[in-house]
Design a protein around this motif. Sequence first.
Motif, short mmCIF file in Angstrom:
data_model
loop_
_atom_site.label_atom_id
_atom_site.label_comp_id
_atom_site.label_asym_id
_atom_site.label_seq_id
_atom_site.Cartn_x
_atom_site.Cartn_y
_atom_site.Cartn_z
N GLY A 57 0.69 -1.30 -0.06
CA GLY A 57 0.00 -0.12 0.09
C GLY A 57 0.83 1.40 0.00
N GLU A 58 1.98 1.52 -0.55
CA GLU A 58 3.06 2.32 -0.57
C GLU A 58 3.04 2.88 -1.96
OE1 GLU A 58 6.33 0.94 1.50
OE2 GLU A 58 5.59 1.14 3.29
N LEU A 59 2.23 3.53 -2.77
CA LEU A 59 2.06 3.65 -4.10
C LEU A 59 3.11 4.82 -4.22
CD1 LEU A 59 0.82 3.20 -6.73
CD2 LEU A 59 -1.03 4.65 -6.18
N GLY A 60 3.19 5.83 -3.28
CA GLY A 60 4.14 7.03 -3.40
C GLY A 60 5.61 6.26 -3.79
N LEU A 61 5.87 5.27 -2.70
CA LEU A 61 7.20 4.83 -2.80
C LEU A 61 7.51 4.17 -4.16
CD1 LEU A 61 9.99 3.98 -1.66
CD2 LEU A 61 8.92 2.21 -0.45
N ALA A 62 6.32 3.40 -4.66
CA ALA A 62 6.40 2.63 -5.85
C ALA A 62 6.74 3.44 -7.09
CB ALA A 62 5.29 1.87 -6.28
N VAL A 93 -7.49 4.82 -6.52
CA VAL A 93 -7.53 5.58 -5.39
C VAL A 93 -8.28 6.89 -5.65
CG1 VAL A 93 -5.93 7.05 -3.70
CG2 VAL A 93 -5.39 4.76 -4.64
N GLU A 94 -8.21 7.37 -6.72
CA GLU A 94 -8.99 8.59 -6.93
C GLU A 94 -10.33 8.25 -7.06
OE1 GLU A 94 -7.43 10.36 -10.80
OE2 GLU A 94 -5.38 10.79 -9.87
N THR A 95 -10.86 7.17 -7.66
CA THR A 95 -12.16 6.81 -7.78
C THR A 95 -12.82 6.58 -6.05
OG1 THR A 95 -11.84 5.70 -9.77
CG2 THR A 95 -13.89 4.85 -8.29
N HIS A 96 -11.84 5.86 -5.50
CA HIS A 96 -12.52 5.69 -3.86
C HIS A 96 -12.51 7.08 -3.28
CE1 HIS A 96 -12.68 1.31 -4.01
NE2 HIS A 96 -11.22 1.29 -4.39
N THR A 97 -11.73 8.01 -3.44
CA THR A 97 -11.74 9.08 -2.86
C THR A 97 -12.96 9.91 -3.26
OG1 THR A 97 -9.10 9.19 -2.66
CG2 THR A 97 -10.34 11.25 -2.31
N ALA A 98 -13.09 10.00 -4.38
CA ALA A 98 -14.44 10.66 -4.89
C ALA A 98 -15.73 10.09 -4.37
CB ALA A 98 -14.51 10.63 -6.42
N LEU A 113 -16.20 5.92 5.21
CA LEU A 113 -14.81 5.29 5.76
C LEU A 113 -14.71 3.86 5.09
CD1 LEU A 113 -15.61 5.81 9.53
CD2 LEU A 113 -13.94 6.77 8.19
N THR A 114 -15.46 3.14 4.45
CA THR A 114 -15.09 2.20 3.73
C THR A 114 -14.51 2.44 2.34
OG1 THR A 114 -17.13 1.09 4.38
CG2 THR A 114 -16.48 0.09 2.33
N GLU A 115 -14.89 3.60 1.68
CA GLU A 115 -14.20 3.96 0.54
C GLU A 115 -12.69 4.42 0.81
OE1 GLU A 115 -14.89 3.69 -2.54
OE2 GLU A 115 -17.13 3.11 -2.15
N ILE A 116 -12.67 5.12 2.08
CA ILE A 116 -11.36 5.34 2.43
C ILE A 116 -10.25 4.35 3.06
CG2 ILE A 116 -10.03 6.84 4.42
CD1 ILE A 116 -12.49 8.71 4.35
N ASP A 117 -10.93 3.50 3.35
CA ASP A 117 -10.13 2.30 3.70
C ASP A 117 -9.55 1.48 2.45
OD1 ASP A 117 -10.39 2.71 6.47
OD2 ASP A 117 -11.89 1.22 6.99
N ALA A 118 -10.53 1.58 1.40
CA ALA A 118 -10.18 0.77 0.27
C ALA A 118 -9.10 1.60 -0.51
CB ALA A 118 -11.34 0.56 -0.69
N ALA A 119 -9.20 2.95 -0.45
CA ALA A 119 -8.11 3.89 -1.10
C ALA A 119 -6.65 3.64 -0.17
CB ALA A 119 -8.58 5.34 -1.11
N ARG A 120 -6.88 3.42 1.15
CA ARG A 120 -5.70 3.38 1.72
C ARG A 120 -4.79 1.93 1.87
NH1 ARG A 120 -7.31 6.18 7.62
NH2 ARG A 120 -6.65 8.52 7.07
N ILE A 122 -4.58 0.69 -0.99
CA ILE A 122 -3.61 0.95 -2.15
C ILE A 122 -2.56 1.93 -1.93
CG2 ILE A 122 -3.78 1.51 -4.52
CD1 ILE A 122 -6.74 0.57 -4.48
N ASP A 123 -2.89 3.07 -1.31
CA ASP A 123 -1.97 4.22 -0.97
C ASP A 123 -2.29 4.89 0.42
OD1 ASP A 123 -0.17 5.99 -1.27
OD2 ASP A 123 -1.04 7.09 -2.83
N ALA A 124 -1.72 4.15 1.15
CA ALA A 124 -1.75 4.35 2.73
C ALA A 124 -1.27 6.09 3.16
CB ALA A 124 -0.91 3.71 3.45
N ASP A 125 -0.79 6.62 2.26
CA ASP A 125 -0.06 7.83 2.38
C ASP A 125 -0.63 8.81 1.46
OD1 ASP A 125 2.00 6.93 4.07
OD2 ASP A 125 3.32 6.56 2.27
N ALA A 126 -1.76 8.55 1.01
CA ALA A 126 -2.52 9.67 0.08
C ALA A 126 -3.09 10.86 0.99
CB ALA A 126 -3.52 9.14 -0.51
N LYS A 127 -2.55 12.02 0.83
CA LYS A 127 -2.84 13.09 1.84
C LYS A 127 -4.43 13.48 2.01
CE LYS A 127 1.69 15.32 1.00
NZ LYS A 127 2.41 14.08 1.36
N ALA A 128 -5.03 13.32 0.72
CA ALA A 128 -6.37 13.80 0.92
C ALA A 128 -7.37 12.98 1.94
CB ALA A 128 -7.27 13.80 -0.63
#
Length: 194
Positions: A57-62, A93-98, A113-120, A122-128
């Motif tokens: 779940g570290e998409l930024g590092l990838a 991640v953008e789809t789950h965030t929206a 919260l379910t959508e946020i968990d799904a996005a996290r 994939i990318d636990a560090d997404a600032k939004a």
Amino acid sequence: QALQLLQRVRELEPASPAADLLDRSIVERQTAEEGAARIRARIEQNIAQASAAMVRGELGLAARLHADAVKLDAGHADLAALQAEIERRRRTVETHTAAAREAISRQQYDEALTEIDAARAIDADAKALTELAEQATSGLAAIEREERRRKQLAAALAGGLERLERGELDDALRLANEAATLDPGNAKALALRK
């Protein structure tokens, strides 16, 4: 073959400038091949580390590992596939965030919260996601507080009416005051106080 040729030239003419030139050429070629092998190994290491980072779940590092590998060899065959996977995950991640934003706007905080968990995942560090999680958690807490207040109000009103019917006026007044504290404008609480 080049080494055999160099040995033959050295046997025939040990101090030959041609042998020296051939010797330097062989060393340069070996050095270049070793450098290219180190670069290929580094790129393959970055690709493996980027893939592992995505699993964690570290998409930024990838993405950073991919960018570093591109600097070494933009034409490496596996980098295009890695870039496509990183972009696919970003879109997810953008789809789950929206969807989380939309759920918050409808006060559907559990869904958010379910959508946020799904996005996290994939990318636990997404600032939004941090801000959205705070909004959803805060909204959910407010709903829970309101639900507790409503239950306490209903219990105070029901208990007050019951005490009034049994002639327990002090208890009825205490519960009426409790109900009025929970909802100052509540007509039933005000009527019970009289």
